[in-house]
Design a protein around this motif. Structure first.
Motif, PDB file in Angstrom:
ATOM      1  N   ARG A 191     -19.434  31.335 -30.718  1.00 10.19           N
ATOM      2  CA  ARG A 191     -20.673  30.544 -30.692  1.00 10.19           C
ATOM      3  C   ARG A 191     -20.678  29.700 -29.428  1.00 10.19           C
ATOM      4  O   ARG A 191     -19.682  29.097 -29.066  1.00 10.19           O
ATOM      5  N   SER A 192     -21.816  29.657 -28.766  1.00  7.79           N
ATOM      6  CA  SER A 192     -21.972  28.756 -27.623  1.00  7.79           C
ATOM      7  C   SER A 192     -23.125  27.801 -27.928  1.00  7.79           C
ATOM      8  O   SER A 192     -24.104  28.171 -28.570  1.00  7.79           O
ATOM      9  N   TYR A 193     -22.949  26.573 -27.501  1.00 10.69           N
ATOM     10  CA  TYR A 193     -23.978  25.542 -27.665  1.00 10.69           C
ATOM     11  C   TYR A 193     -24.601  25.275 -26.306  1.00 10.69           C
ATOM     12  O   TYR A 193     -23.930  25.353 -25.273  1.00 10.69           O
ATOM     13  N   TYR A 194     -25.878  24.935 -26.279  1.00 10.16           N
ATOM     14  CA  TYR A 194     -26.557  24.659 -25.020  1.00 10.16           C
ATOM     15  C   TYR A 194     -27.627  23.589 -25.208  1.00 10.16           C
ATOM     16  O   TYR A 194     -28.054  23.297 -26.313  1.00 10.16           O
ATOM     17  N   ARG A 195     -28.015  23.072 -24.087  1.00  9.28           N
ATOM     18  CA  ARG A 195     -29.172  22.182 -23.979  1.00  9.28           C
ATOM     19  C   ARG A 195     -29.780  22.510 -22.625  1.00  9.28           C
ATOM     20  O   ARG A 195     -29.211  22.183 -21.580  1.00  9.28           O
ATOM     21  N   ASN A 196     -30.904  23.163 -22.613  1.00  9.76           N
ATOM     22  CA  ASN A 196     -31.513  23.667 -21.392  1.00  9.76           C
ATOM     23  C   ASN A 196     -32.658  22.762 -20.948  1.00  9.76           C
ATOM     24  O   ASN A 196     -33.762  22.849 -21.459  1.00  9.76           O
ATOM     25  N   THR A 197     -32.403  21.926 -19.976  1.00  5.97           N
ATOM     26  CA  THR A 197     -33.445  21.045 -19.435  1.00  5.97           C
ATOM     27  C   THR A 197     -33.850  21.466 -18.023  1.00  5.97           C
ATOM     28  O   THR A 197     -34.376  20.670 -17.269  1.00  5.97           O
ATOM     29  N   THR A 198     -33.608  22.746 -17.676  1.00  4.93           N
ATOM     30  CA  THR A 198     -33.908  23.235 -16.329  1.00  4.93           C
ATOM     31  C   THR A 198     -35.394  23.419 -16.075  1.00  4.93           C
ATOM     32  O   THR A 198     -35.818  23.460 -14.926  1.00  4.93           O
ATOM     33  N   GLY A 199     -36.191  23.571 -17.140  1.00  6.39           N
ATOM     34  CA  GLY A 199     -37.603  23.881 -16.963  1.00  6.39           C
ATOM     35  C   GLY A 199     -37.852  25.379 -16.920  1.00  6.39           C
ATOM     36  O   GLY A 199     -38.995  25.821 -16.897  1.00  6.39           O
ATOM     37  N   ASP A 200     -36.799  26.183 -16.908  1.00 12.03           N
ATOM     38  CA  ASP A 200     -36.903  27.641 -16.876  1.00 12.03           C
ATOM     39  C   ASP A 200     -36.178  28.239 -18.074  1.00 12.03           C
ATOM     40  O   ASP A 200     -35.229  27.661 -18.600  1.00 12.03           O
ATOM     41  N   GLU A 201     -36.629  29.425 -18.467  1.00 13.66           N
ATOM     42  CA  GLU A 201     -35.950  30.160 -19.528  1.00 13.66           C
ATOM     43  C   GLU A 201     -34.642  30.732 -18.984  1.00 13.66           C
ATOM     44  O   GLU A 201     -34.590  31.207 -17.854  1.00 13.66           O
ATOM     45  N   LEU A 202     -33.587  30.652 -19.770  1.00  9.95           N
ATOM     46  CA  LEU A 202     -32.288  31.206 -19.395  1.00  9.95           C
ATOM     47  C   LEU A 202     -31.878  32.270 -20.413  1.00  9.95           C
ATOM     48  O   LEU A 202     -32.457  32.371 -21.487  1.00  9.95           O
ATOM     49  N   ARG A 203     -30.868  33.037 -20.071  1.00  6.78           N
ATOM     50  CA  ARG A 203     -30.303  34.028 -20.965  1.00  6.78           C
ATOM     51  C   ARG A 203     -28.847  33.652 -21.212  1.00  6.78           C
ATOM     52  O   ARG A 203     -28.109  33.332 -20.285  1.00  6.78           O
ATOM     53  N   SER A 204     -28.434  33.685 -22.472  1.00  9.47           N
ATOM     54  CA  SER A 204     -27.053  33.406 -22.848  1.00  9.47           C
ATOM     55  C   SER A 204     -26.425  34.694 -23.367  1.00  9.47           C
ATOM     56  O   SER A 204     -27.061  35.440 -24.125  1.00  9.47           O
ATOM     57  N   VAL A 205     -25.177  34.949 -22.957  1.00 12.59           N
ATOM     58  CA  VAL A 205     -24.458  36.132 -23.409  1.00 12.59           C
ATOM     59  C   VAL A 205     -23.072  35.712 -23.884  1.00 12.59           C
ATOM     60  O   VAL A 205     -22.111  35.695 -23.118  1.00 12.59           O
ATOM     61  N   PRO A 206     -22.930  35.327 -25.178  1.00 13.41           N
ATOM     62  CA  PRO A 206     -21.601  35.056 -25.705  1.00 13.41           C
ATOM     63  C   PRO A 206     -20.881  36.374 -26.014  1.00 13.41           C
ATOM     64  O   PRO A 206     -21.487  37.313 -26.527  1.00 13.41           O
ATOM     65  N   THR A 207     -19.609  36.439 -25.682  1.00 13.95           N
ATOM     66  CA  THR A 207     -18.784  37.625 -25.896  1.00 13.95           C
ATOM     67  C   THR A 207     -17.498  37.205 -26.572  1.00 13.95           C
ATOM     68  O   THR A 207     -16.857  36.240 -26.152  1.00 13.95           O
ATOM     69  N   LEU A 208     -17.111  37.937 -27.609  1.00 11.04           N
ATOM     70  CA  LEU A 208     -15.853  37.704 -28.311  1.00 11.04           C
ATOM     71  C   LEU A 208     -14.963  38.912 -28.087  1.00 11.04           C
ATOM     72  O   LEU A 208     -15.352  40.044 -28.373  1.00 11.04           O
ATOM     73  N   MET A 209     -13.770  38.667 -27.530  1.00  9.48           N
ATOM     74  CA  MET A 209     -12.805  39.735 -27.278  1.00  9.48           C
ATOM     75  C   MET A 209     -11.605  39.527 -28.188  1.00  9.48           C
ATOM     76  O   MET A 209     -11.060  38.424 -28.251  1.00  9.48           O
ATOM     77  N   GLY A 210     -11.224  40.580 -28.907  1.00 12.89           N
ATOM     78  CA  GLY A 210     -10.141  40.473 -29.867  1.00 12.89           C
ATOM     79  C   GLY A 210      -9.079  41.529 -29.658  1.00 12.89           C
ATOM     80  O   GLY A 210      -9.121  42.296 -28.695  1.00 12.89           O
ATOM     81  N   PRO A 211      -8.120  41.576 -30.564  1.00 16.29           N
ATOM     82  CA  PRO A 211      -7.017  42.529 -30.441  1.00 16.29           C
ATOM     83  C   PRO A 211      -7.500  43.973 -30.506  1.00 16.29           C
ATOM     84  O   PRO A 211      -8.541  44.268 -31.089  1.00 16.29           O
ATOM     85  N   GLY A 212      -6.745  44.861 -29.873  1.00 12.50           N
ATOM     86  CA  GLY A 212      -7.071  46.279 -29.900  1.00 12.50           C
ATOM     87  C   GLY A 212      -8.280  46.643 -29.072  1.00 12.50           C
ATOM     88  O   GLY A 212      -8.896  47.680 -29.282  1.00 12.50           O
ATOM     89  N   GLY A 213      -8.667  45.795 -28.120  1.00 11.83           N
ATOM     90  CA  GLY A 213      -9.814  46.089 -27.263  1.00 11.83           C
ATOM     91  C   GLY A 213     -11.162  45.905 -27.940  1.00 11.83           C
ATOM     92  O   GLY A 213     -12.184  46.334 -27.425  1.00 11.83           O
ATOM     93  N   ARG A 214     -11.185  45.253 -29.084  1.00 12.13           N
ATOM     94  CA  ARG A 214     -12.449  45.021 -29.786  1.00 12.13           C
ATOM     95  C   ARG A 214     -13.255  43.949 -29.055  1.00 12.13           C
ATOM     96  O   ARG A 214     -12.738  42.904 -28.709  1.00 12.13           O
ATOM     97  N   THR A 215     -14.535  44.231 -28.846  1.00 10.41           N
ATOM     98  CA  THR A 215     -15.422  43.287 -28.178  1.00 10.41           C
ATOM     99  C   THR A 215     -16.762  43.264 -28.894  1.00 10.41           C
ATOM    100  O   THR A 215     -17.294  44.307 -29.255  1.00 10.41           O
TER     101      THR A 215
END
Length: 96
Positions: free
Chosen positions: A10-34
């Motif tokens: 999980r990622s938390y954000y507060r976007n006050t840039t005035g522009d839309e952003l894209r978030s890409v959280p990635t979880l990497m685990g054992p055995g190459g699981r992503t």
């Protein structure tokens, strides 16, 4: 994050840039699981979050790493360079 037999990022954000952003959280685990997800982060002063789907845990929390990247919301996902990238801290049992 972990709860019972599930693990996710999980990622938390507060976007006050005035522009839309894209978030890409990635979880990497054992055995190459992503697990990765894409969220649109609207321009707002209120905090928000974006998280990967919950998946069955394999191994302990020290075997997982989470990374969240934030990039410009316009254009194709692979064309926008990241503006911010952040990674997880080691699990408490791994610190020592």
């Amino acid at each position: 994050m972990a709860d019972g037999h599930a693990t996710w990022a999980r990622s938390y954000y507060r976007n006050t840039t005035g522009d839309e952003l894209r978030s890409v959280p990635t979880l990497m685990g054992p055995g190459g699981r992503t697990v990765e997800t894409h969220c649109t982060v609207g321009s707002q002063d209120e905090p928000g979050d974006c998280e990967t789907p919950h998946r069955s845990s394999y191994g302990g929390p020290e075997e997982y790493v989470a990374v969240a990247g934030y990039a410009d919301g316009g254009g194709a996902a692979d064309e926008a360079p990241p503006q911010l990238r952040s990674g997880s801290d080691p699990a408490p049992s791994a610190v020592g």
